[in-house]
Design a protein around this motif. Structure first.
Motif, PDB file in Angstrom:
ATOM      1  N   ARG A 102      44.773  38.117  -3.981  1.00  0.00           N
ATOM      2  CA  ARG A 102      43.405  37.889  -4.430  1.00  0.00           C
ATOM      3  C   ARG A 102      43.400  36.942  -5.624  1.00  0.00           C
ATOM      4  O   ARG A 102      44.037  37.217  -6.640  1.00  0.00           O
ATOM      5  CB  ARG A 102      42.770  39.235  -4.805  1.00  0.00           C
ATOM      6  N   ASP A 135      35.364  49.111  -5.869  1.00  0.00           N
ATOM      7  CA  ASP A 135      35.119  48.125  -4.825  1.00  0.00           C
ATOM      8  C   ASP A 135      33.619  47.885  -4.738  1.00  0.00           C
ATOM      9  O   ASP A 135      32.834  48.840  -4.763  1.00  0.00           O
ATOM     10  CB  ASP A 135      35.620  48.627  -3.469  1.00  0.00           C
ATOM     11  N   ALA A 137      30.698  47.216  -2.491  1.00  0.00           N
ATOM     12  CA  ALA A 137      30.431  47.353  -1.054  1.00  0.00           C
ATOM     13  C   ALA A 137      29.264  46.479  -0.610  1.00  0.00           C
ATOM     14  O   ALA A 137      29.352  45.755   0.384  1.00  0.00           O
ATOM     15  CB  ALA A 137      30.151  48.812  -0.703  1.00  0.00           C
ATOM     16  N   VAL A 160      28.707  50.311  -5.411  1.00  0.00           N
ATOM     17  CA  VAL A 160      30.146  50.261  -5.642  1.00  0.00           C
ATOM     18  C   VAL A 160      30.783  51.564  -5.173  1.00  0.00           C
ATOM     19  O   VAL A 160      30.124  52.599  -5.079  1.00  0.00           O
ATOM     20  CB  VAL A 160      30.474  50.018  -7.127  1.00  0.00           C
ATOM     21  N   ARG A 161      32.069  51.504  -4.874  1.00  0.00           N
ATOM     22  CA  ARG A 161      32.818  52.682  -4.433  1.00  0.00           C
ATOM     23  C   ARG A 161      34.067  52.814  -5.299  1.00  0.00           C
ATOM     24  O   ARG A 161      34.791  51.835  -5.498  1.00  0.00           O
ATOM     25  CB  ARG A 161      33.197  52.570  -2.962  1.00  0.00           C
ATOM     26  N   ARG A 163      37.734  53.519  -6.305  1.00  0.00           N
ATOM     27  CA  ARG A 163      39.053  53.555  -5.672  1.00  0.00           C
ATOM     28  C   ARG A 163      39.835  54.795  -6.083  1.00  0.00           C
ATOM     29  O   ARG A 163      40.681  55.292  -5.348  1.00  0.00           O
ATOM     30  CB  ARG A 163      39.856  52.313  -6.054  1.00  0.00           C
ATOM     31  N   THR A 222      30.424  56.712  -3.928  1.00  0.00           N
ATOM     32  CA  THR A 222      29.633  55.494  -4.073  1.00  0.00           C
ATOM     33  C   THR A 222      28.563  55.699  -5.147  1.00  0.00           C
ATOM     34  O   THR A 222      28.080  56.805  -5.357  1.00  0.00           O
ATOM     35  CB  THR A 222      28.955  55.089  -2.751  1.00  0.00           C
ATOM     36  N   SER A 246      36.767  40.647  -3.621  1.00  0.00           N
ATOM     37  CA  SER A 246      37.448  41.416  -2.579  1.00  0.00           C
ATOM     38  C   SER A 246      36.445  41.589  -1.439  1.00  0.00           C
ATOM     39  O   SER A 246      35.272  41.246  -1.584  1.00  0.00           O
ATOM     40  CB  SER A 246      37.932  42.769  -3.102  1.00  0.00           C
ATOM     41  N   ARG A 247      36.910  42.116  -0.319  1.00  0.00           N
ATOM     42  CA  ARG A 247      36.034  42.189   0.850  1.00  0.00           C
ATOM     43  C   ARG A 247      34.740  42.945   0.531  1.00  0.00           C
ATOM     44  O   ARG A 247      34.770  44.024  -0.064  1.00  0.00           O
ATOM     45  CB  ARG A 247      36.751  42.867   2.015  1.00  0.00           C
ATOM     46  N   MET A 248      33.610  42.365   0.917  1.00  0.00           N
ATOM     47  CA  MET A 248      32.296  42.953   0.685  1.00  0.00           C
ATOM     48  C   MET A 248      31.603  43.145   2.033  1.00  0.00           C
ATOM     49  O   MET A 248      31.537  42.214   2.839  1.00  0.00           O
ATOM     50  CB  MET A 248      31.455  42.043  -0.213  1.00  0.00           C
TER      51      MET A 248
END
Length: 311
Positions: A102, A135, A137, A160-161, A163, A222, A246-248
């Motif tokens: 990343r 993360d 989301a 957001v979530r 980690r 979340t 990062s992946r969204m």
């Protein structure tokens, strides 16, 4: 029937020669599909993939590597009327994990270097990645522009979530247009948070601020929060975009224009990095209420948003 037979033979001959990215690109061109239409066809086959990923594959910047990518490639063969496994056999060796690391924020958006330096003032451990325990989301950004085309309000809602257990805040980096007075930008907590410390850079027209949740999140939990920015002395923007680290899962950007100041064109764009050419470039059209919406799904690392052409 003869025309269809010729098309199939052409496709088979092309994919046999490879490499993967050229065969895929030529097959897509043959079908005359945009990335968004290709993605829609794949979705009808029960396969989800980001437009930026398809663009990377077509240009040879990346090749399918994850196990689920084989399902995408086989679906592409069906959508593009190619023989079974004709693309699968052209997939090259897997890239190393380091090749897909990343990028840092300064690498993604190099012109923000001075604004990024403000983050260490708010970080508990300077040099350590901020928001590392969260993360992102889903994000919804709504940009309201006034009669002179200047930004009047930016409203953001984020999901957001966690980690791991413990995160209780989120660090936001915001960059105004050159010439804006960032010291006059008001920050308002809307729901799910309150505003913590704020740092601003007059020279770079950027700022970094905390939003506080008032409790630590449990692992996997979340949290939804929203805030609004109100610039008091902005200039007319040439674009609005969000840096994706990062992946969204989903990003929705809506721009509301004053009828007296409508741009000549709006383009939905995705860039892998600020200094690289566009992966996605698609026109958008104003709907009722002088609103333009750009929706992105399954975004990877990069920069997504809308470019505005005023003249």
């Amino acid at each position: 029937m003869q025309q269809q037979s010729l098309a199939v033979r052409w496709s088979a001959r092309t994919v046999r020669s490879g490499p993967f990215h050229r065969a895929l690109s030529e097959a897509v061109d043959r079908r005359g599909l945009s990335l968004s239409r290709l993605r829609a066809h794949l979705a009808a086959h029960g396969v989800s993939v980001a437009e930026s990923t398809l663009s990377y594959w077509q240009r040879g910047l990346r090749s399918p590597s994850a196990p689920r990518s084989l399902d995408v490639v086989r679906a592409l063969e069906s959508v593009l009327n190619l023989p079974p496994d004709s693309l699968v056999v052209l997939i090259g060796p897997h890239r190393s994990a380091d090749a897909d690391r990343r990028p840092s924020l300064p690498e993604l958006q190099q012109s923000w270097a001075e604004t990024f330096a403000l983050r260490d003032e708010l970080s508990g451990t300077p040099g350590v990645e901020e928001n590392a325990d969260l993360d992102v989301a889903t994000v919804v950004d709504v940009l309201t522009l006034g009669a002179q085309g200047r930004t009047e309000e930016i409203s953001s809602t984020m999901v957001v979530r966690a980690r791991r257990s413990g995160p209780d805040s989120f660090l936001v980096t915001h960059q105004d247009e050159d010439g804006s007075d960032v010291t006059a930008t008001e920050i308002i907590a809307v729901d799910g948070c309150r505003v913590g410390r704020v740092r601003r850079s007059v020279r770079s027209a950027g700022m970094v601020f905390e939003v506080l949740f008032d409790r630590g999140l449990a692992e996997g939990e979340t949290h939804t929060f929203g805030f609004t920015l109100r610039p008091a002395a902005s200039v007319r923007p040439g674009s609005f975009h969000r840096v994706v680290r990062s992946r969204m899962s989903a990003y929705l950007l809506r721009l509301r224009f004053d009828p007296a100041a409508l741009p000549a064109r709006c383009l939905r764009t995705v860039r892998p990095r600020e200094d690289l050419e566009l992966l996605v470039r698609e026109p958008l059209f104003c709907g009722p209420g002088n609103t333009v919406s750009a929706y992105f799904e399954e975004l990877g690392v990069g920069i997504a948003g809308v470019d505005l052409i005023w003249d």
